[in-house]
Design a protein around this motif. Structure first.
Motif, PDB file in Angstrom:
ATOM      1  N   GLY A  56       1.825   5.773  -4.210  1.00 41.08           N
ATOM      2  CA  GLY A  56       1.098   6.148  -2.529  1.00 41.08           C
ATOM      3  C   GLY A  56       0.338   5.832  -2.314  1.00 41.08           C
ATOM      4  O   GLY A  56      -0.635   5.478  -3.224  1.00 41.08           O
ATOM      5  N   ASP A  57      -0.133   5.885  -1.226  1.00 40.86           N
ATOM      6  CA  ASP A  57      -1.601   6.101   0.145  1.00 40.86           C
ATOM      7  C   ASP A  57      -2.503   7.535  -1.131  1.00 40.86           C
ATOM      8  O   ASP A  57      -1.599   8.014  -1.265  1.00 40.86           O
ATOM      9  N   SER A  58      -3.582   6.471  -1.379  1.00 41.91           N
ATOM     10  CA  SER A  58      -4.008   8.219  -1.549  1.00 41.91           C
ATOM     11  C   SER A  58      -4.286   9.431  -1.254  1.00 41.91           C
ATOM     12  O   SER A  58      -4.271   9.603   0.134  1.00 41.91           O
ATOM     13  N   GLY A  59      -3.966  10.804  -1.403  1.00 42.05           N
ATOM     14  CA  GLY A  59      -3.220  12.038  -0.696  1.00 42.05           C
ATOM     15  C   GLY A  59      -2.028  12.043  -0.152  1.00 42.05           C
ATOM     16  O   GLY A  59      -2.301  13.316  -0.067  1.00 42.05           O
ATOM     17  N   ILE A  60      -1.518  11.241  -0.997  1.00 38.00           N
ATOM     18  CA  ILE A  60      -0.138  12.176  -0.278  1.00 38.00           C
ATOM     19  C   ILE A  60       0.828  13.040  -1.270  1.00 38.00           C
ATOM     20  O   ILE A  60       1.619  13.234  -1.005  1.00 38.00           O
ATOM     21  N   GLY A  61       0.009  13.012  -2.049  1.00 37.91           N
ATOM     22  CA  GLY A  61       0.861  14.213  -3.000  1.00 37.91           C
ATOM     23  C   GLY A  61       0.880  13.707  -4.852  1.00 37.91           C
ATOM     24  O   GLY A  61       2.384  13.850  -5.324  1.00 37.91           O
ATOM     25  N   LYS A  62       0.600  12.185  -5.546  1.00 39.88           N
ATOM     26  CA  LYS A  62       1.249  12.108  -5.822  1.00 39.88           C
ATOM     27  C   LYS A  62       0.998  13.339  -7.096  1.00 39.88           C
ATOM     28  O   LYS A  62       1.520  12.975  -8.547  1.00 39.88           O
ATOM     29  N   SER A  63      -0.428  13.136  -7.411  1.00 43.40           N
ATOM     30  CA  SER A  63      -1.336  14.024  -9.521  1.00 43.40           C
ATOM     31  C   SER A  63      -0.077  15.278  -8.585  1.00 43.40           C
ATOM     32  O   SER A  63       0.357  15.895  -9.989  1.00 43.40           O
ATOM     33  N   GLY A  90       6.924   2.851 -21.372  1.00 39.56           N
ATOM     34  CA  GLY A  90       7.480   1.891 -21.090  1.00 39.56           C
ATOM     35  C   GLY A  90       7.650   1.906 -19.349  1.00 39.56           C
ATOM     36  O   GLY A  90       7.890   3.266 -18.706  1.00 39.56           O
ATOM     37  N   ILE A  91       8.144   1.420 -18.854  1.00 35.87           N
ATOM     38  CA  ILE A  91       7.866   1.159 -16.583  1.00 35.87           C
ATOM     39  C   ILE A  91       9.351   0.720 -16.542  1.00 35.87           C
ATOM     40  O   ILE A  91       9.615  -0.022 -16.292  1.00 35.87           O
ATOM     41  N   ASP A  92      10.023   1.842 -16.441  1.00 34.48           N
ATOM     42  CA  ASP A  92      11.559   2.049 -16.427  1.00 34.48           C
ATOM     43  C   ASP A  92      11.842   2.122 -14.697  1.00 34.48           C
ATOM     44  O   ASP A  92      12.609   1.753 -14.122  1.00 34.48           O
ATOM     45  N   LEU A  93      11.024   2.651 -14.159  1.00 32.21           N
ATOM     46  CA  LEU A  93      11.363   3.257 -12.838  1.00 32.21           C
ATOM     47  C   LEU A  93       9.583   2.979 -11.830  1.00 32.21           C
ATOM     48  O   LEU A  93       8.820   3.913 -11.991  1.00 32.21           O
ATOM     49  N   VAL A  94       9.994   2.642 -10.957  1.00 32.67           N
ATOM     50  CA  VAL A  94       8.518   2.871  -9.536  1.00 32.67           C
ATOM     51  C   VAL A  94       9.282   3.540  -8.136  1.00 32.67           C
ATOM     52  O   VAL A  94      10.211   3.237  -8.121  1.00 32.67           O
ATOM     53  N   VAL A  95       8.420   4.530  -8.230  1.00 27.34           N
ATOM     54  CA  VAL A  95       8.972   5.630  -7.147  1.00 27.34           C
ATOM     55  C   VAL A  95       7.601   5.658  -6.150  1.00 27.34           C
ATOM     56  O   VAL A  95       6.590   5.898  -6.258  1.00 27.34           O
ATOM     57  N   GLN A  96       7.740   5.379  -4.905  1.00 24.80           N
ATOM     58  CA  GLN A  96       6.943   4.345  -4.070  1.00 24.80           C
ATOM     59  C   GLN A  96       6.885   5.745  -3.058  1.00 24.80           C
ATOM     60  O   GLN A  96       7.896   6.621  -2.367  1.00 24.80           O
ATOM     61  N   PHE A  97       6.183   6.672  -2.707  1.00 26.94           N
ATOM     62  CA  PHE A  97       5.710   7.587  -2.118  1.00 26.94           C
ATOM     63  C   PHE A  97       5.368   7.294  -0.433  1.00 26.94           C
ATOM     64  O   PHE A  97       4.317   6.703  -0.734  1.00 26.94           O
ATOM     65  N   GLU A  98       5.411   8.098   0.382  1.00 24.17           N
ATOM     66  CA  GLU A  98       5.161   7.296   1.952  1.00 24.17           C
ATOM     67  C   GLU A  98       5.203   8.872   2.830  1.00 24.17           C
ATOM     68  O   GLU A  98       6.710   8.944   2.948  1.00 24.17           O
ATOM     69  N   GLN A  99       4.528   8.334   4.027  1.00 27.36           N
ATOM     70  CA  GLN A  99       5.045   9.559   4.886  1.00 27.36           C
ATOM     71  C   GLN A  99       5.795   9.099   5.812  1.00 27.36           C
ATOM     72  O   GLN A  99       6.433   7.821   5.970  1.00 27.36           O
ATOM     73  N   TRP A 100       6.575  10.416   5.893  1.00 30.50           N
ATOM     74  CA  TRP A 100       7.926   9.763   6.959  1.00 30.50           C
ATOM     75  C   TRP A 100       7.944   9.993   8.707  1.00 30.50           C
ATOM     76  O   TRP A 100       6.505  10.122   8.959  1.00 30.50           O
ATOM     77  N   ASP A 101       8.811   8.415   8.215  1.00 30.21           N
ATOM     78  CA  ASP A 101       7.811   8.037   9.486  1.00 30.21           C
ATOM     79  C   ASP A 101       9.518   7.672  10.171  1.00 30.21           C
ATOM     80  O   ASP A 101      10.712   7.706   9.633  1.00 30.21           O
ATOM     81  N   LYS A 152      11.765   4.520  11.043  1.00 31.98           N
ATOM     82  CA  LYS A 152      12.104   3.521   9.502  1.00 31.98           C
ATOM     83  C   LYS A 152      13.517   4.565   9.442  1.00 31.98           C
ATOM     84  O   LYS A 152      14.186   5.944   9.611  1.00 31.98           O
ATOM     85  N   PHE A 153      14.226   3.781   9.141  1.00 30.81           N
ATOM     86  CA  PHE A 153      16.147   3.917   8.620  1.00 30.81           C
ATOM     87  C   PHE A 153      15.372   4.497   7.032  1.00 30.81           C
ATOM     88  O   PHE A 153      14.668   3.019   6.658  1.00 30.81           O
ATOM     89  N   TYR A 154      15.944   4.590   6.393  1.00 32.46           N
ATOM     90  CA  TYR A 154      16.080   5.060   4.736  1.00 32.46           C
ATOM     91  C   TYR A 154      17.188   5.131   4.361  1.00 32.46           C
ATOM     92  O   TYR A 154      18.525   6.160   4.357  1.00 32.46           O
ATOM     93  N   PRO A 162      10.308   9.362   1.352  1.00 36.59           N
ATOM     94  CA  PRO A 162      10.198  10.076   1.980  1.00 36.59           C
ATOM     95  C   PRO A 162       9.163  11.065   2.163  1.00 36.59           C
ATOM     96  O   PRO A 162       9.783  12.142   1.154  1.00 36.59           O
ATOM     97  N   VAL A 163       8.073  11.532   2.293  1.00 39.43           N
ATOM     98  CA  VAL A 163       7.285  12.463   2.394  1.00 39.43           C
ATOM     99  C   VAL A 163       6.989  14.011   3.301  1.00 39.43           C
ATOM    100  O   VAL A 163       6.454  12.882   4.298  1.00 39.43           O
TER     101      VAL A 163
END
Length: 308
Positions: free
Chosen positions: A151-158, A222-233, A236-238, A261-262
């Protein structure tokens, strides 16, 4: 990978240093046992491979005359091979050493059996020489699932990562994830310089290993899943059911992917935790959304049957 590094790693005995000993590289993940080459067959021969001779080749060579053995090694060392390794700690033929010195080729010896040495070498080179890419994100081991949060920098991953660590899960990498493809599987690790560190805005950089102990870290996953954080829109249909599987492609390997969505009030750590468990269920053949859809269809079919 340099031959010198390989020699040190596998504790090989150096019988002769070739002219390119300090600069020679292993660039291919396979090795070759030159049995056919000792029969003068070079029509299909990859000189980039590490050459290994064991008991079978040595037994065959013992049955030859000195001149025939010398010709076998001279012909082999005419090619630009990275090195020749003698396994099992077998005695080196004088003709082999003389030819290696004459042609300035690297000659090595290992105490391992031929099978063990070749399998260990191929396994190691497959990892070291595997295709590699670096992606921005956080990688954690959650219930045995390798989950990479992007996700974008500063979105809350860490921030989500540190909450997951406090819940008992393990950190692999923060900010930068080095990804390698080995046998159609992806493995991620952290660059050595930032390993075990997390940056938290407002606090700064923390050392997860020092704060939470060895239980909170993992060198590779191993990488089994990718979780994409993005700002709530709101426009957009989730996906609210999750019947369809979504994937992202990394190094030509498809990895399951979910988009979260965050917005304020959402507990991202809990959502990521559930996403990891749900992905594990799906890998073992259970899809909750499809099961719900099946139950709804059965209820609808039963209702229509009663009306008729």
């Amino acid at each position: 990978m340099k031959i010198t590094e390989f020699v040190a790693l596998f504790d090989l005995e150096v019988l002769n240093q070739g002219s390119d000993y300090e600069s020679a590289l292993l660039t291919i993940t396979d090795v070759n046992r030159p049995g056919l080459q000792f029969h003068d067959f070079y029509d299909y021969f990859d000189q980039r491979r590490l050459q290994v001779i064991g008991k079978a080749e040595v037994t065959y060579l013992k049955g030859l005359t000195e001149e025939q053995r010398r010709k076998c090694f001279d012909d082999l060392f005419l090619y630009d091979i990275p090195a020749l390794v003698i396994s099992r700690g077998l005695e080196c033929f004088p003709e082999c050493l003389e030819s290696a010195v004459k042609h300035e080729k690297t000659l090595l010896r290992t105490q391992e059996t031929t099978v063990d040495f070749t399998s260990h070498t191929i396994e190691y080179l497959n990892r070291v020489l595997a295709p590699c890419v670096t992606r921005h994100g956080v990688l954690l081991d959650i219930y045995g699932e390798g989950v990479m949060i992007t996700g974008d920098s500063g979105i809350g991953k860490s921030e989500a990562a540190i909450e997951l660590v406090m819940r008992g899960h393990r950190l692999v990498a923060d900010d930068a994830v080095e990804i390698r493809r080995v046998s159609n599987q992806l493995f991620g690790t952290a660059p050595e310089v930032i390993r075990h560190y997390i940056e938290l805005r407002g606090i700064g950089v923390i050392d997860v290993r020092q704060l939470f102990g060895m239980r909170a870290i993992m060198k590779e996953a191993g990488i089994d899943l990718v979780v994409q954080f993005e700002q709530w829109d709101n426009t957009k249909f989730y996906d609210r059911l999750g019947i369809e599987n979504h994937y992202t492609e990394i190094l030509d390997v498809k990895v399951p992917c979910v988009t979260i969505p965050v917005r304020p009030g959402r507990n991202l750590a809990s959502i990521v935790e559930v996403a990891a468990m749900n992905n594990r269920h799906r890998r073992y053949g259970y899809n909750a959304a499809q099961e719900l859809a099946r139950r709804v269809d059965l209820r609808a079919d039963a209702g229509s049957g009663k009306k008729s």
